[in-house]
Write a protein that holds these residues in place. Structure first.
Motif, PDB file in Angstrom:
ATOM      1  N   HIS A   1       0.961  -1.252   0.024  1.00 13.49           N
ATOM      2  CA  HIS A   1       0.112   0.003  -0.126  1.00 13.49           C
ATOM      3  C   HIS A   1       1.034   1.361   0.097  1.00 13.49           C
ATOM      4  O   HIS A   1       0.374   2.550   0.136  1.00 13.49           O
ATOM      5  N   ARG A   2       2.147   1.111  -0.548  1.00 22.23           N
ATOM      6  CA  ARG A   2       3.030   2.291  -0.211  1.00 22.23           C
ATOM      7  C   ARG A   2       2.606   3.425  -1.233  1.00 22.23           C
ATOM      8  O   ARG A   2       2.720   4.640  -0.764  1.00 22.23           O
ATOM      9  N   TYR A   3       1.989   2.948  -2.383  1.00 19.18           N
ATOM     10  CA  TYR A   3       1.504   3.869  -3.150  1.00 19.18           C
ATOM     11  C   TYR A   3       0.675   5.002  -2.506  1.00 19.18           C
ATOM     12  O   TYR A   3       0.453   6.410  -3.168  1.00 19.18           O
ATOM     13  N   ILE A   4      -0.148   4.691  -1.764  1.00 15.58           N
ATOM     14  CA  ILE A   4      -1.212   5.698  -0.924  1.00 15.58           C
ATOM     15  C   ILE A   4      -0.370   6.518  -0.227  1.00 15.58           C
ATOM     16  O   ILE A   4      -0.539   7.882  -0.166  1.00 15.58           O
ATOM     17  N   TYR A   5       0.608   6.204   0.392  1.00 14.98           N
ATOM     18  CA  TYR A   5       1.588   6.920   1.302  1.00 14.98           C
ATOM     19  C   TYR A   5       2.386   7.965   0.481  1.00 14.98           C
ATOM     20  O   TYR A   5       2.372   9.373   0.472  1.00 14.98           O
ATOM     21  N   GLU A   6       2.874   7.474  -0.868  1.00 20.34           N
ATOM     22  CA  GLU A   6       3.457   8.553  -1.772  1.00 20.34           C
ATOM     23  C   GLU A   6       2.501   9.542  -2.524  1.00 20.34           C
ATOM     24  O   GLU A   6       3.054  10.768  -2.372  1.00 20.34           O
ATOM     25  N   GLN A   7       1.275   9.091  -2.794  1.00 19.76           N
ATOM     26  CA  GLN A   7       0.503   9.883  -3.312  1.00 19.76           C
ATOM     27  C   GLN A   7       0.310  11.098  -2.247  1.00 19.76           C
ATOM     28  O   GLN A   7       0.019  12.403  -2.545  1.00 19.76           O
ATOM     29  N   SER A   8      -0.049  10.751  -0.846  1.00 22.30           N
ATOM     30  CA  SER A   8      -0.190  11.820  -0.153  1.00 22.30           C
ATOM     31  C   SER A   8       0.708  12.751   0.174  1.00 22.30           C
ATOM     32  O   SER A   8       0.663  13.786   0.471  1.00 22.30           O
ATOM     33  N   LEU A   9       1.940  12.187   0.351  1.00 20.75           N
ATOM     34  CA  LEU A   9       3.268  12.762   0.578  1.00 20.75           C
ATOM     35  C   LEU A   9       3.451  13.812  -0.458  1.00 20.75           C
ATOM     36  O   LEU A   9       3.889  14.842   0.048  1.00 20.75           O
ATOM     37  N   MET A  10       3.276  13.479  -1.708  1.00 15.74           N
ATOM     38  CA  MET A  10       3.595  14.296  -2.725  1.00 15.74           C
ATOM     39  C   MET A  10       2.547  15.571  -2.821  1.00 15.74           C
ATOM     40  O   MET A  10       2.885  16.505  -2.867  1.00 15.74           O
ATOM     41  N   LYS A  11       1.321  15.429  -2.228  1.00 15.97           N
ATOM     42  CA  LYS A  11       0.448  16.400  -2.130  1.00 15.97           C
ATOM     43  C   LYS A  11       0.777  17.300  -0.913  1.00 15.97           C
ATOM     44  O   LYS A  11       0.698  18.537  -1.085  1.00 15.97           O
ATOM     45  N   VAL A  12       1.444  16.646   0.105  1.00 17.01           N
ATOM     46  CA  VAL A  12       1.923  17.532   1.325  1.00 17.01           C
ATOM     47  C   VAL A  12       3.024  18.133   0.761  1.00 17.01           C
ATOM     48  O   VAL A  12       3.229  19.477   0.812  1.00 17.01           O
ATOM     49  N   CYS A  13       3.939  17.600  -0.209  1.00 17.95           N
ATOM     50  CA  CYS A  13       5.107  18.437  -0.638  1.00 17.95           C
ATOM     51  C   CYS A  13       4.732  19.589  -1.582  1.00 17.95           C
ATOM     52  O   CYS A  13       5.274  20.720  -1.241  1.00 17.95           O
ATOM     53  N   ARG A  14       3.762  19.311  -2.399  1.00 23.14           N
ATOM     54  CA  ARG A  14       3.282  20.204  -3.328  1.00 23.14           C
ATOM     55  C   ARG A  14       2.853  21.401  -2.508  1.00 23.14           C
ATOM     56  O   ARG A  14       3.087  22.581  -2.816  1.00 23.14           O
ATOM     57  N   HIS A  15       1.805  21.045  -1.688  1.00 22.87           N
ATOM     58  CA  HIS A  15       1.436  22.118  -0.797  1.00 22.87           C
ATOM     59  C   HIS A  15       2.412  23.166  -0.177  1.00 22.87           C
ATOM     60  O   HIS A  15       2.449  24.389  -0.305  1.00 22.87           O
ATOM     61  N   VAL A  16       3.371  22.717   0.502  1.00 23.26           N
ATOM     62  CA  VAL A  16       4.351  23.134   1.410  1.00 23.26           C
ATOM     63  C   VAL A  16       5.342  24.088   0.303  1.00 23.26           C
ATOM     64  O   VAL A  16       5.494  25.175   0.700  1.00 23.26           O
ATOM     65  N   VAL A  17       5.435  23.695  -0.890  1.00 25.37           N
ATOM     66  CA  VAL A  17       6.361  24.360  -1.885  1.00 25.37           C
ATOM     67  C   VAL A  17       5.711  25.442  -2.678  1.00 25.37           C
ATOM     68  O   VAL A  17       6.291  26.523  -2.638  1.00 25.37           O
ATOM     69  N   GLU A  18       4.460  25.274  -2.727  1.00 26.98           N
ATOM     70  CA  GLU A  18       3.406  26.330  -3.380  1.00 26.98           C
ATOM     71  C   GLU A  18       3.524  27.716  -2.269  1.00 26.98           C
ATOM     72  O   GLU A  18       3.707  28.740  -2.465  1.00 26.98           O
ATOM     73  N   ILE A  19       3.437  27.196  -0.930  1.00 31.04           N
ATOM     74  CA  ILE A  19       3.520  28.054   0.061  1.00 31.04           C
ATOM     75  C   ILE A  19       4.463  28.959   0.016  1.00 31.04           C
ATOM     76  O   ILE A  19       4.664  30.186  -0.040  1.00 31.04           O
ATOM     77  N   TYR A  20       5.841  28.126   0.034  1.00 31.75           N
ATOM     78  CA  TYR A  20       6.950  28.786   0.104  1.00 31.75           C
ATOM     79  C   TYR A  20       7.420  29.723  -1.146  1.00 31.75           C
ATOM     80  O   TYR A  20       7.664  30.890  -0.843  1.00 31.75           O
ATOM     81  N   VAL A  21       6.918  29.008  -2.210  1.00 27.39           N
ATOM     82  CA  VAL A  21       7.208  29.900  -3.557  1.00 27.39           C
ATOM     83  C   VAL A  21       6.299  31.234  -3.640  1.00 27.39           C
ATOM     84  O   VAL A  21       6.775  32.360  -3.836  1.00 27.39           O
ATOM     85  N   ASP A  22       5.252  31.208  -3.046  1.00 29.08           N
ATOM     86  CA  ASP A  22       4.364  32.324  -2.749  1.00 29.08           C
ATOM     87  C   ASP A  22       4.759  33.520  -2.011  1.00 29.08           C
ATOM     88  O   ASP A  22       4.753  34.804  -2.174  1.00 29.08           O
ATOM     89  N   ILE A  23       5.710  32.981  -0.815  1.00 29.31           N
ATOM     90  CA  ILE A  23       5.998  33.710  -0.088  1.00 29.31           C
ATOM     91  C   ILE A  23       7.374  34.415  -0.356  1.00 29.31           C
ATOM     92  O   ILE A  23       7.631  35.810  -0.331  1.00 29.31           O
TER      93      ILE A  23
END
Length: 181
Positions: free
Chosen positions: A99-121
């Motif tokens: 079930h690793r793919y489930i964790y990877e998909q969610s981790l990718m979502k978290v990574c995208r979110h924090v990078v978007e916030i960082y870039v916007d700042i």
């Protein structure tokens, strides 16, 4: 009642996952632990992957809610790693399962979110075109995701933050050197 039952199922699963790998947990283990019937479990979840996906997605969304602001790539990495560290043993059991793919998909979502916030700042609107912004976000998202995945593959050792800070310092030196040429 339905919300409480789902909560009990998820809590039982996480408790069991802290003790043994996901591949060793059965629906019967979960139902016995929380005192429900198999039919009740299947009323709420079609199967184990659906349960895992809901738990991991909820955890990812909670971490995203906690961080409305990210001011450095180091902090972005810490937030991504926090996703794995919240329930370290359970996360490792899911990560090292089918079930690793489930964790990877969610981790990718978290990574995208924090990078978007960082870039916007750090980059005011208009500094980059929309395509450049998307490319920058994708690059750093994948970099942070890759570092966290590699860290997980190597047993989640405690020194990941120091190593990442060293890597970013080296990147700054190379950029400074390149800008002087």
């Amino acid at each position: 009642m339905s919300v409480l039952t789902k909560k009990a199922i998820k809590e039982s699963f996480v408790k069991l996952l802290d003790k043994k790998s996901i591949d060793q947990i059965t629906i019967r283990d979960i139902t016995d632990d929380c005192g429900i019937s198999r039919n009740t479990f299947y009323y709420h979840y079609a199967d184990m992957p659906m349960l895992v996906e809901e738990i991991v997605t909820e955890q990812a969304e909670e971490i995203i809610r906690r961080y409305p602001s990210i001011d450095s790539l180091e902090q972005a990495l810490r937030v991504g790693a926090e996703f794995m560290l919240e329930n370290r043993r359970a996360a490792a059991h899911i990560f090292n399962s089918s079930h690793r793919y489930i964790y990877e998909q969610s981790l990718m979502k978290v990574c995208r979110h924090v990078v978007e916030i960082y870039v916007d700042i750090v980059l005011p609107k208009g500094v980059l075109t929309d395509d450049e912004r998307r490319l920058m976000i994708d690059f750093y998202k994948c970099m942070i995701f890759g570092i966290i995945i590699d860290w997980c593959d190597n047993g989640m050792k405690e020194n990941y933050a120091a190593e990442f800070s060293t890597l970013l310092a080296m990147r700054r030196k190379l950029l400074d050197r390149d800008l002087k040429i």
